[in-house]
Write a protein that holds these residues in place. Structure first.
Motif, PDB file in Angstrom:
ATOM      1  N   VAL A 199      36.337  -7.735  53.355  1.00 32.01           N
ATOM      2  CA  VAL A 199      37.780  -7.983  53.278  1.00 32.01           C
ATOM      3  C   VAL A 199      38.266  -8.624  54.570  1.00 32.01           C
ATOM      4  N   ALA A 233      37.556 -15.187  45.024  1.00 29.15           N
ATOM      5  CA  ALA A 233      38.629 -14.320  45.501  1.00 29.15           C
ATOM      6  C   ALA A 233      38.336 -12.889  45.087  1.00 29.15           C
ATOM      7  N   GLY A 234      38.705 -11.951  45.945  1.00 30.59           N
ATOM      8  CA  GLY A 234      38.523 -10.543  45.611  1.00 30.59           C
ATOM      9  C   GLY A 234      37.076 -10.105  45.647  1.00 30.59           C
ATOM     10  N   PHE A 235      36.268 -10.755  46.469  1.00 31.61           N
ATOM     11  CA  PHE A 235      34.852 -10.398  46.518  1.00 31.61           C
ATOM     12  C   PHE A 235      34.664  -8.985  47.051  1.00 31.61           C
ATOM     13  N   GLU A 294      35.988  -6.412  46.190  1.00 34.16           N
ATOM     14  CA  GLU A 294      36.031  -5.396  45.130  1.00 34.16           C
ATOM     15  C   GLU A 294      34.671  -5.210  44.460  1.00 34.16           C
ATOM     16  N   VAL A 295      33.838  -6.244  44.460  1.00 33.09           N
ATOM     17  CA  VAL A 295      32.537  -6.109  43.790  1.00 33.09           C
ATOM     18  C   VAL A 295      31.407  -5.836  44.739  1.00 33.09           C
ATOM     19  N   TYR A 319      29.245  -2.736  44.458  1.00 30.73           N
ATOM     20  CA  TYR A 319      28.352  -2.656  43.292  1.00 30.73           C
ATOM     21  C   TYR A 319      27.166  -3.586  43.444  1.00 30.73           C
ATOM     22  N   LEU A 320      27.400  -4.757  44.070  1.00 29.94           N
ATOM     23  CA  LEU A 320      26.291  -5.664  44.324  1.00 29.94           C
ATOM     24  C   LEU A 320      25.277  -5.007  45.261  1.00 29.94           C
ATOM     25  N   GLY A 375      27.297  -1.207  37.774  1.00 24.18           N
ATOM     26  CA  GLY A 375      27.594  -2.311  38.683  1.00 24.18           C
ATOM     27  C   GLY A 375      27.776  -3.629  37.949  1.00 24.18           C
ATOM     28  N   HIS A 403      34.013  -9.932  38.020  1.00 20.26           N
ATOM     29  CA  HIS A 403      34.274 -10.842  39.143  1.00 20.26           C
ATOM     30  C   HIS A 403      33.999 -12.290  38.717  1.00 20.26           C
ATOM     31  N   ASN A 410      36.585 -15.528  38.380  1.00 28.88           N
ATOM     32  CA  ASN A 410      36.458 -16.641  39.308  1.00 28.88           C
ATOM     33  C   ASN A 410      35.927 -17.935  38.697  1.00 28.88           C
ATOM     34  N   GLU A 435      43.309 -11.223  48.398  1.00 28.97           N
ATOM     35  CA  GLU A 435      43.376 -10.664  47.047  1.00 28.97           C
ATOM     36  C   GLU A 435      42.989  -9.185  47.063  1.00 28.97           C
TER      37      GLU A 435
END
Lengths: 296, 387, 416
Positions: free
Chosen positions: A254, A265-267, A269-270, A273-274, B124, B131, B135, C217
């Motif tokens: 962030v 965008a908003g990476f 948030e994942v 989990y990645l 996951g 995502h 995107n 975001e």
């Protein structure tokens, strides 16, 4: 540099709060084999109890009420429902917890409504400053408390009869039972402990820099799942490590979102989990999980 | 139940499913579409979880892939959105194939992990796919999603147009009615395949892997390959379910495929009874229809507060009843709804179904919140389509 | 399963033998005539039924409940005054719990019993229902302010879109709050149609005004904005625009204050909740926080707002107050205007209501919305004017009205 340090400290202190939740998942899982989907609601319930009782009895007694309440909820779920499952296995137990989660969360959402319940924590919106870095006092306290709690847990699991009994029960239930360890008791202890940790996490998740008790706090338990999984399902130290990793990675993603914009965008948030999927690919048992937990 | 009575019951149910669009209102038709789409997904998941013993929380991710591939394949390209303009049937096949392919790509993880570990790893996937959906907006339309072209075969459209007016026995057949039959065919096909697969060589190999990987390996079953194949098949089913959901909605957005959808699929197969195709279908009916029906009809209950008055309103109550129903089934019914049905059937003549005491001993009666589960040969208002 | 094949064949045979298929439409189906007014679904000789698809048990339950109460109070009063088109207006309220699947099913169940949808609350839920409503030419109001809804002919946006709110926020920061050309403004926004629309408006305005945007975001699950706030401070943002919910506003304001960043925060319509003033960050909020509203704030003195507030206080004396109260009245007023227009045109059908709504080129709501709402062009925001409010502990519902405002970039923003 101080920016980088700020983000690192932000991440680590938030990570320790996640660790409290992740450790709850791990303890319930090792002591009763249940994937506790209702853990988020227990976190919310603990914080809610503190918020509604603190105007009349004061903050610190309210914290006690919240902790005891969350522990009691855990023990009751275990005694009344988990132990009475028609087909006791991890799958049905997990779905059972979903049912419990729906009930708890619906009731708490109805009670909280549109309000943002202030927690009344004495540290308010204070900040601790040192060397050009400022951290919310609540976060610093959370980190200190988490370290103390984890030291206590370590002591309990390695030096006390109850803790060793719990480990024995987790490693091999039937044998432990034969050796005189009462599985019902170790199970109840596990659920109670998880409830205590959940309430503590709930208090820090709903005090500054968060606004107060709102229903979406229950969602933060989902963030703790990658922490728990990548640490290793059956390991409390793993949960601590997992929480720190997830907290750190999220804060840095962030914090450097502009540089990482090509990832979408908003990476942030994942990314937890990645990280979880990648760790599981390399080490299926998680960072600190025991090997026999996965039979390949 | 004898084989003959099974056949008769099946025929009656099928006849009911065929005739229902003549009588049902739009709400029930739409509900039926959702139920059939989720049935297909649930059957796929029960093959993976119930038969092959691998937990998956990523079913929604594969459904999303199927849905978006279908929409991409069947839409014409526009300046802002990619599309292949293929015929609908090809789109459907592509949706299944692509979901299965992604399942194959993920299967190195699937074959290394088992049970609850795999379940959490696949959790996951839901977030990663979400995502990507948000995107890759040239393909997906981003957050707002994209609209779904109606299903068309040889100029006949499963929508309100082409032909603009179609009536059967005096009832106008609009898009919902037409889709009902398309979905019925797809669902029957998927369930028939699923049931056969379960009893086939592969299905028995999956069950062996589930019961003991060591024993399965000793018997010469390629454990890793069978774990992967179960995952691929289940992903394909999810892909089909996703494409059906896309058709049922008429518009796709990433929010249609949240983690909650994965979780709902799991709830379906567990309360239906793990490993049972019929159980998965009843579970899908239960999970999809119960909250909607409760919401729709809860205002009939007299003691409730009006919506918005702050008391215990119908919506909150329906949500709680849903949670209670899940808990009640798991605590009181061994083997889920399918198990309860088997016990009921085992001890009694098929016609004496109404509240017959359970003779297997110790199992409390079905909880009252349990909706029309298939007791004997009474289709009542059940939209269960096939067993 | 072995039985399926013969069964299928038998069923197919039945279908063709027994049923008479037809593809020719009989004489004009549906729609009755009563007197000289044509009527359609949801209208009888003495009632008009309108639908409300809202979220009474999901994340927006509390604010939605305020609006339902206000809708009910508004239409009760209309009925007491003689109704619309000599008919009583009845509400059919259904709860979709923020679940698109439920929303679609419930829409199907109510669509044949209603003439218009007073409200479809929520982003994903309205995204699922709007295309269906548009196909049925069913009026759909109250879907929020996302520009994506503007493309539907049957949708009526209650005031300026989020993009216009975002553009106005930049204009106001530059013109009134002293943000200099060449400096940068952070935009913290929810992934989704709401946040993306705010960002689009802000980015357009930033180009016009020569400032730079720093986008961040987040999702509704992000309640601790420490990392985002630190990043904004690091990048030297001289103001922050927030396209999120009250929880995020509290966290952002608190963290920024704690880091000594004394910069203005401008929230969008859904960003503020008076309950925030009871939290530890109240002081931070009172310092320099603004909210751009598309509907007049509760504290406005306009006659429409005063009437709305009185109505609400009578209906629910203990209810939570906020911008939802004037908004619900405003939306109901818009629908009432459309219904009356349809009645005058002699076409009290769903299509007639949409047509009447689209003819509204200068709708008057007595100050609930900016003057001169114009719905004649599909795809355009009905107005470019917004209300600028400042967080205040003396104003009712915590927001003090500063001015109605229409910045140059909001005027030049193009949709499409």
């Amino acid at each position: 540099m101080s920016y980088f340090l700020t983000q690192v400290l932000n991440g680590l202190s938030f990570g320790l709060v996640l660790s409290l939740i992740a450790a709850g998942f791990a303890i319930v899982f090792t002591s009763t084999g249940v994937l506790n989907f209702a853990h988020g609601s227990v976190v919310l319930a603990g914080a809610y109890l503190v918020a509604v009782t603190q105007p009349t009895i004061g903050f610190w007694p309210a914290v006690l009420v919240g902790i005891l309440g969350a522990a009691l909820i855990g023990v009751l779920i275990n005694a009344l429902l988990v132990r009475n499952l028609a087909d006791p296995n991890p799958g049905t137990a997990a779905i059972l917890m979903l049912g419990v989660d729906i009930l708890l969360l619906t009731e708490l959402t109805r009670r909280i409504g549109n309000r943002v319940l202030p927690l009344g924590a004495p540290w308010g919106a204070d900040v601790v400053r040192f060397g050009g870095i400022s951290l919310p006092t609540g976060r610093v306290l959370a980190a200190v408390l988490a370290v103390v709690v984890f030291a206590g847990l370590w002591f309990m699991f390695s030096r006390t009869r109850v803790g060793i009994g719990m480990r024995a029960a987790a490693a091999d239930g039937p044998t432990a039972s034969l050796m005189g360890i009462r599985l019902s008791r170790t199970g109840a202890t596990g659920w109670a402990l998880a409830g205590v940790l959940a309430a503590l996490a709930g208090i820090f998740l709903t005090s500054f820099p968060s606004p107060g008790v709102v229903p979406s706090v229950a969602l933060s338990a989902f963030l703790a799942i990658p922490a728990w999984v990548l640490g290793g399902f059956d390991s409390v130290p793993g949960a601590v490590l997992g929480g720190l990793v997830i907290g750190l990675v999220t804060a840095l993603t962030v914090g450097y979102e502009r540089e990482l914009h090509f990832l979408g965008a908003g990476f942030g948030e994942v990314v937890p989990y990645l990280v979880m999927i990648i760790v599981l690919l390399v080490r299926p048992q998680g960072l600190l999980g025991s090997k026999e937990a996965v039979r390949v | 139940m004898s084989d003959l009575s099974r056949r008769i019951a099946g025929l009656v149910l099928l006849g009911a499913a065929l005739a229902l669009p003549l009588a049902l209102e739009d709400f029930w038709l739409q509900l039926g579409l959702f139920v059939m789409a989720t049935m297909v997904g649930a059957v796929g998941l029960t093959l993976l979880v119930g038969v092959a013993g691998q937990l998956s929380l990523g079913h929604a991710a594969f459904a999303a892939i199927g849905a978006y591939v279908y929409v991409w394949a069947t839409s014409e390209a526009t300046p802002t959105l990619a599309g292949a303009g293929l015929p609908a049937v090809a789109g459907l096949v592509l949706a299944v194939a692509m979901a299965a392919l992604i399942g194959l790509l993920f299967s190195p993880v699937a074959s290394r992990l088992r049970g609850i570990y795999l379940g959490l790893a696949t959790l996951g996937l839901v977030f990663v796919v979400r995502h990507l959906l948000l995107n890759l907006d040239d393909w997906t339309g981003g957050f707002t999603g994209r609209s779904v072209e109606p299903f068309t075969i040889a100029g006949f459209s499963f929508s309100n147009r082409d032909p603009d007016y179609l009536a059967v026995a005096g009832v106008e057949f609009e898009g919902l009615h037409r889709l009902w039959y398309l979905f019925l065919v797809l669902t029957l096909l998927a369930c028939w395949l699923g049931a056969n697969l379960r009893t086939s060589r592969t299905g028995r190999a999956w069950a062996n892997v589930r019961d003991s990987e060591t024993a399965a390996a000793a018997m010469g079953i390629a454990v890793a390959r069978h774990k992967a194949s179960a995952f691929v098949v289940s992903s394909g089913y999810a892909g089909l379910a996703g494409a059906m959901l896309a058709l049922a909605y008429g518009r796709l957005a990433p929010d249609v495929f949240t983690l909650l959808v994965s979780v709902d699929f799991l709830v379906m197969i567990v309360i239906g009874g793990l490993g049972s195709i019929g159980g998965a279908m009843v579970g899908a009916l239960f999970v999809t229809a119960l909250p909607l029906v409760l919401t729709q009809y809860s205002d009939v209950l007299p003691f409730l507060a009006a919506p918005g008055s702050g008391g215990l309103d119908p919506a909150t109550l329906s949500r709680m009843l849903y949670g209670l129903a899940i808990i009640a089934v798991l605590v009181f019914l061994r083997g889920g709804l399918a198990g309860a049905f088997r016990r009921l059937r085992g001890g009694n003549a098929p016609t004496a179904a109404s509240g017959a005491p359970d003779d297997t001993g110790g199992t409390p009666p079905t909880p009252p919140t349990d909706p029309d589960h298939p007791v004997g040969a009474q289709p009542v208002s059940s939209k269960e389509t096939a067993r | 399963m072995r039985k399926t094949r013969p069964a299928l064949a038998a069923a197919a045979a039945c279908l063709f033998a027994v049923t008479a298929c037809s593809t020719t439409e009989p004489e004009a189906a549906g729609g009755g005539d009563s007197g000289d007014i044509e009527t359609g679904s949801g209208v009888t000789d003495d009632t008009i039924t309108i639908g409300v698809l809202t979220d009474l048990s999901g994340p927006f339950a509390a604010g939605a409940a305020v609006q339902v109460t206000q809708f009910q109070a508004f239409w009760d009063q209309v009925n007491a005054d003689g109704g619309v088109c000599d008919r009583d207006v009845e509400l059919q309220v259904q709860d979709h719990a923020y679940d698109p699947q439920k929303a679609v099913s419930l829409y199907r169940s109510m669509s044949s019993d209603i003439i218009a949808l007073q409200q479809v609350l929520g982003g994903p839920t309205s995204a699922a229902v709007l295309p269906l409503a548009d196909q049925d030419s069913m009026y759909a109001g109250g879907v929020g302010w996302a520009s994506t809804a503007l493309g539907y002919e049957s949708n009526q946006l209650p005031g300026a879109s989020y993009s216009i709110q975002g553009a106005n926020a930049v204009d106001y920061l530059v013109d009134e709050l002293g943000v200099a050309e060449g400096s940068s403004i952070g935009v913290v926004y929810f992934a989704g149609d709401y946040g993306a629309d705010v960002l689009a408006g802000a980015q357009h305005a930033a180009e016009e005004r020569g400032v730079e945007i720093i986008p961040q975001e987040i999702t509704p699950a992000t309640t601790d904005l420490s990392a985002q706030a630190s990043a904004l401070v690091q990048d030297g943002a001289s103001a922050v625009i927030l396209g999120a919910a009250p929880g995020q506003l509290a966290s952002l304001a608190g963290v920024l204050a704690s880091q000594g960043a004394d910069i203005p925060i401008v929230g969008m319509n859904p960003t503020f909740n008076p309950a925030l003033l009871d939290t530890p960050v109240a002081d931070a909020l009172l310092a320099d926080t603004y909210s751009i509203l598309s509907v007049a704030p509760y504290a406005s003195d306009e006659p429409g707002v005063r009437a709305a507030n009185e109505l609400y206080e009578a209906a629910d004396p203990d209810g939570a107050i906020g911008w939802e109260v004037p908004l619900a009245s405003g939306q109901a007023q818009l629908l009432r205007t459309a219904l009356e227009g349809a009645c005058e045109a002699g076409d009290l059908t769903p299509e007639g209501v949409v047509a009447a709504m689209r003819e509204g080129a200068d709708v008057d709501t007595e100050g609930l919305f900016p003057d001169g709402l114009d719905y004649s062009t599909v795809g355009e925001s009905p107005t470019r004017t917004v209300y600028v409010t400042k967080v205040s502990d003396t104003a009712e519902a915590g927001l003090e009205l500063l001015e109605t405002y229409e910045g140059p970039s909001a005027q030049s923003y193009t949709f499409g």
